[in-house]
Motif scaffolding. Sequence first.
Motif, PDB file in Angstrom:
ATOM      1  N   TRP A 124      -1.647   9.484   3.120  1.00  0.00           N
ATOM      2  CA  TRP A 124      -2.447   8.271   3.281  1.00  0.00           C
ATOM      3  C   TRP A 124      -1.944   7.469   4.472  1.00  0.00           C
ATOM      4  N   SER A 125      -0.640   7.311   4.553  1.00  0.00           N
ATOM      5  CA  SER A 125      -0.132   6.489   5.658  1.00  0.00           C
ATOM      6  C   SER A 125      -0.351   7.208   6.992  1.00  0.00           C
ATOM      7  N   THR A 128      -4.098   6.825   7.887  1.00  0.00           N
ATOM      8  CA  THR A 128      -4.491   5.506   8.401  1.00  0.00           C
ATOM      9  C   THR A 128      -4.041   5.337   9.848  1.00  0.00           C
ATOM     10  N   SER A 132      -6.645   4.941  12.813  1.00  0.00           N
ATOM     11  CA  SER A 132      -6.496   3.744  13.626  1.00  0.00           C
ATOM     12  C   SER A 132      -6.627   4.086  15.101  1.00  0.00           C
ATOM     13  N   LEU A 139      -6.443  -0.122  11.520  1.00  0.00           N
ATOM     14  CA  LEU A 139      -6.228   0.510  10.217  1.00  0.00           C
ATOM     15  C   LEU A 139      -4.756   0.807   9.974  1.00  0.00           C
ATOM     16  N   ASN A 140      -3.945   0.772  11.027  1.00  0.00           N
ATOM     17  CA  ASN A 140      -2.520   1.012  10.831  1.00  0.00           C
ATOM     18  C   ASN A 140      -1.856  -0.133  10.071  1.00  0.00           C
ATOM     19  N   ILE A 142      -2.851  -1.023   7.277  1.00  0.00           N
ATOM     20  CA  ILE A 142      -2.957  -0.685   5.858  1.00  0.00           C
ATOM     21  C   ILE A 142      -1.606  -0.152   5.411  1.00  0.00           C
ATOM     22  N   THR A 147      -2.947  -1.303  -0.458  1.00  0.00           N
ATOM     23  CA  THR A 147      -3.528  -0.072  -0.991  1.00  0.00           C
ATOM     24  C   THR A 147      -3.616  -0.113  -2.515  1.00  0.00           C
TER      25      THR A 147
END
Lengths: 588, 585
Positions: A124-125, A128, A132, A139-140, A142, A147
Motif C-alpha cells: 500500500w505504501s 501510494t 503519486s 498521494l504520498n 497517505i 488509512t
Amino acid sequence: MAAVGGSFAVCLLFLSCSLAVKDVFHEELFMRPLKTGHVYAHFQFTTVWDVDIRDSKAFSHYNLFPKSFGQIINQYSVEELHLSLTQGQWQHEQWGYPVTSAPPGAELWVWFQDRVEESVDENWSGLTQALSGQFCASLNFIDSKTTTSPKLSFRREGVASAAGTNSSLLRHAALPRELVCTENLTPWKKLLPCDSKAGLTTLFYSLLLYSVNYHSIGVHLRPICQDPSCSQFSVELVQSLSMVLDPLLRGGSKFDWSFKRLFGRPIKSACPLATTSKVYVDISSNKSGSEFTVSPAFSTVSRQVTQQHQQHFAMYDVKQIINPSVSESTLNVVFKWKRRATQGIPPQLYAQRFVTGYGEEKGGITSLIHNRHPTDPLPVVYFATFPWFLRIFLHTLTIKSAGKDIKPDIIHVTPAKDRMRPYTLEILLTLPANSVTELSIQFHKGFLKWTEHPPDAHHGFYISSAVISTKLRSPLNYTGPSRQSSLLFPSDGTTPGEEVFLCLHTEILLISLPTPDFSMPYNVICLACTVMAIAFGSFHNLSSRRFEAVDSTKSTGLIGKVKAMLAKLKGKIFGKKKEEIPEEKKAN
Amino acid sequence: MRGTLLLIPCLLVVVALVTLTEGKFVASKNQDQDTDNHGLDTHEHESHDNESHEEDEEEEEGSFDSERAASGSGAKDANVGYPGYPYPSPYPAPYPARYPAPYPSPYPYPAPYPYPYPAPYPSPYPYPSPYPSPYPTTPRTIILPQKITKRKKRRKKGEEEIQRQERQRRQEGKGKLKRKETTFASRLFLIYSPVKDWLINRIELSTPLTAWNRVQEGLSLVKHGVSPYSGDVVHETPLVLAVFLGLQEVSELLFPLLFVVGDLLVGWLLYKLASLHSQMLLKEQTLNLKSYANYLLNPYTIGSCVAHSTVIFTNVAVATALLFSLRGSILLSTLGVAIGTYHSLYPVTLLAPVILILMKVRCVDIEFNKKTVMFVSQVVASFIVWTVLLLGMSYHVFKSWDFLTATHGFILQVSDLTPNMGLFWYFFTEMFEHFRIFFLWVFQINAFFYCIPLTIKLRDNPTFLACMLCSVMAIMKSYPALGDTALPLALLALWMHIFPYLRNTLMVTCMLLCSSFLAPVFWQLWIYAGSANANFFFAITLAYSTAQILLTSDVLFAFLRREYDLHHGIYPPIMQGEPASVILR
C-alpha cells in the motif's frame, strides 16, 4: 495504396495473433441537463484487456492498456483500484446522482491480491508513492494516519473470490485537502491510447475545463469476466472525467449550450483506436418535446428503469458522423431550452453533514440523512473517518429520526491511536421511510505539537467526507453502467439490474484546532526549565545542607571577603584601630 | 564594627577563664538544674514522641547551657561588675589565683563598658527574650503558659481523664458531623446540578488520565465490544473501569454517589490519620484535627469530585496507605501504595515513607542490621505482591496487557498535550522533536528523584516525608490537576505548628489564588474568545507550579528550621556578643 493497406492489415493480424491477447478501447460522453440549468458532462474511457490480473507474466506486453500504469499495478499486486481526484462538492439534492461518486480532494481505495496478504501495508505504501508520481498528486501523504480498512463499505466491484471479501486486503484513504489541476489531468490523459490528439479528449481545453462547478477525474481498475460463465477474466480500466458546467459562465444570458460554448470547440474526430466512440444526451425529461430541443439529428436509446418509467437518451455515434474523407465534418451538439422546469424530483437518498459547537475546545459533527421514499425503509451503511487529533467520544453518538432513537444494526469502531491511525466509524442502520435521520457525535479537539501544524495553522484541518452506501431499488435519477457491463450504454441493450449500488460522499469539513504560539519555543523551554530549576535548587539546598549558627556580623562569601579586605585596607590606611589591638595584646 | 572589636577582648577573657575554672563545671550544672523545671517543660512540649530522644536532647541542652553558665560565672569572677547579680559563687575557687597580688584581676583595667546583658543566664527559656528576635514570628506562641499548665494538669490526671477527653473529642466530632453533612449535601447538590457538565470539561480539574468523559468512553467501547485500550482516548485503569461497569449494571445514577462517597472516605481517612498522627506526634496534646475539614471544604476537592475526576481513587489509596502505616499494618498500608501506584504510578515514591513509618511504629531501628533488612524486604515484598495481584486482576478484566501502555505508558510518554495545570504540556508542545526523548527522561526522573534526598533528610520524620512527597508528586507529575493538590494541602494541616516558621505565605497564597481564578479566564480568552494565545494559560500554569514549589520548599524549610530550634533552643547562640544568625550551610 491498397497493397500497402493490405500488408499493414496482415501485419496487424500477425501481431495480434502472436500476442494472443485482445484489448479494446471505448470512449463515451454522457451529458445531462440539470434542473438548475447546469450541465453534467461525464467522459468515460474504457480499456478492456483480456488478461487475468493475477497473472503477472501477462503484464509484459502492452497494446492499448497503459504500460506505466500496468507496471505499477503488477508490481504491487493490485486487484482492484479506485482513484478519484476531485474539485468541488457534488450537490445530490439538486443534481441527482453522478455516474461515479467522488469526495472533494483525493480518494484512493485498493483491493490487493490475496497472495500479498502478509505485506499489504508495504504494498500500500509503495503503491501510494508510485501513484503519486504517476498522477502528480500528493498521494504520498497517505500514511497510516489516514488509512483505513472498512468492513462494510467499499466492497469489490469486480470479480471476487469467496475469500476475497476479507477487508484486511482493502485499504482506503482520502486526502480532503488535495487540489486538482491540469498537472493531474496531463498524466491522466497520457494513459489514454489517443492521448488528447483525437477523439472525445480533444474537448479537453484546460482553460475551460477548470472553470466549472465540479470537476472530478477518476481511474477505476477491476477484474471482470470475459463471458457470462466467467471462465476467463479480463482487466477493465475505466478513466472518467466528470464535470458540472454552468452555461451562464461561458457567456450569454441563457442556459442554452453547445459543445462549442461549453468546451470551446466541437468534436472533430473519433479516436481511431476506439471500438466505440459515442455521445449521449439525456432527454428523459423532454416529454413530448416541449422542454428543449437537441440538434443535430440523433437516434434514441431507451432504458427501462421501472415498469412505469423509461429513460431516453439521444445518441450520436462519432465514428459514423465524422467522415474522415470530408475534412470539415464536425459534431457540435446544440441544446436549446424552450421552458425550463426548475423543480425536479429530489433523489431518494441524500445527506448533509456539518460541524456543530463553537470554540477550539470541543465540537460535534452532525449528519442529516434523508430518505425520501414514501413507503420503504432503507438500510444504509454510514462510514466516517476522523483524524486522530479529534478525540471522538462514542458514548455521545446519537441517531435520531423524528425525535425517536434509532438503534443501529451494526457498529464497527476502530478507535484512533495518536499519530498512528485514524478513528473509523461504520454504522449499518435502517432509515425509516420518508424521514430525516440525524446522526451526531461529539469530540474534543486534540492539541498538536508545534511541528505538527501545517504552515497555515489557522486555516484549519479538513475532515474527509463520510461515505453512505446503499442499494437503491430503481432510482429515477441515476444513470450509470451496470455492474456487468464495461460501457455506459451496452450495445446489447441489457437493462441494469433492479437494484443499483449507490455511494454518496458528504461534504468535507473544516475544523480549526487550538494553536500554540509558534514564535517562542525557546522562551517556553527556558521558562519551564527555570521553574524546574527553582524546585531542584530549593530541594537540593534544603536537603544537602544543615542549619548552623554563624556570626551574623561575619558575612561569608565573596562579598564578605571583599568587605573584610576593604576593612583591612581601611585599617591600614588610617591605622586607627590597629593601635588598639596590639595594645590589648601587649596587655595580655 | 567598633562594638565587636571591643567585644573581642571580653570574649578572650571569658574563654581564658573557662579554661582556667574548669572545676566550676559542677556548679554550673547545679545552676542548670535549678532552672530545669521550666526548661523541661518547653522541651517536652516541642519534643518528639520517644522519651529516650528527649533525654538525649536534655543532655545536649544541659551541656550547652552549662557551658554558657560557665562562661557566665567566669565573667562574674572576673569582676566585670554586675552589681545586681543575685548570688555569689558558692564555691571557693579550687585553684589558687594565677595572678598574684599586684593584679587584683587579670585585667589591667576594668572593662570599658558594662556587659550589655543583665545576666549570664543559664538557660534562656524561662525569661523573655532580651533582644528582639531575628525571626518574623517567634515560636513563642507555642509555649503559652496556659498550654503548659493545661498539659501539666493533664499529666496529673490519669487515664480516666484521657478517656473523658476522648469522649469529648468524639462529641466534638459529632458536632463536626454537621459540617460533614453540609459538605455531603453541597457535593450532592452540585453533582446533580448543571454545574457538573461545566466542571466535567474543565481542563483544570480533569486531565486525560482522570477525565470522566474518557471513562464513559471506555464503558461505551466495552459495550460495543471494542477493547477500550485499542484507542488513545481511554487511559483509565481496567479495575476502575470494572468498578464502573459493575455499577452500571445496577444503575448509572450511582456514579455521582460513588464520587461523593469516595471523597468523604478520603476525608474520614484523613480525620483518622490526623488523630493518629497527633497521638503519635504528641501523645497527649490535641492537635487540631482540621485536615479532614481542610480536604472536604477545599474548593479544589469539591470541584474535582463534582467533575467526576477519578483522581479520587489515588487520593483514597494514598490516605489509606498513610493511615494504616501509622496503625502499623503492613498489608493494608502497602495495599494503599500499590493501588496508588497502579492508578497513577507516581505514588510508588510513597513506599519510602510508608516503610519508615512502619519501622517507627514497630520500633525497628534505621540501621543496617539483619532485623531492619528483613523488615524492609518484608514490606517491599508485600507491596510487590499487591502490585502483581492488581496487575493480574486487570489482565483478567480485558484479557490483554494493552492497558499497561494505555495507562502507565501514557503517563510516562506524555503523548497527550492537552493543557493542564502542570509543566509538561506546553513544554512538550514547543519542544524540538530531537530533544523530546531527552527532556522526557529529565522531567520524569525529576518527578521520581526527589524521593531519595528527601528520604535521607527526613528519615526521622516519615509522616512529614509522605506529605512532602505528595506535594512533589502534585507538582511534578505529567498530568496534574487541582484535585492532586488537595491532598498535600490537607496533609499540611497536620503540621500547623510549623506555620509560624513559613517565610512567604502571603506570596504563595496570592499566587495560588490568582492562578486558580485566572486559569479559567485565560482559558476562555484563548480557546473561545481567541483574544489571547496559549502563552497566557501557560503563564498561569507556571505561576501555579511555582507557587506550589515555593510552598513545598518553604514548608520543608520551616520544618527543618523548627527541628533545629528543637535541638538548639529557639534563641540563637550568642556569638561575639550578638545573636548568631542561623543559616543553611
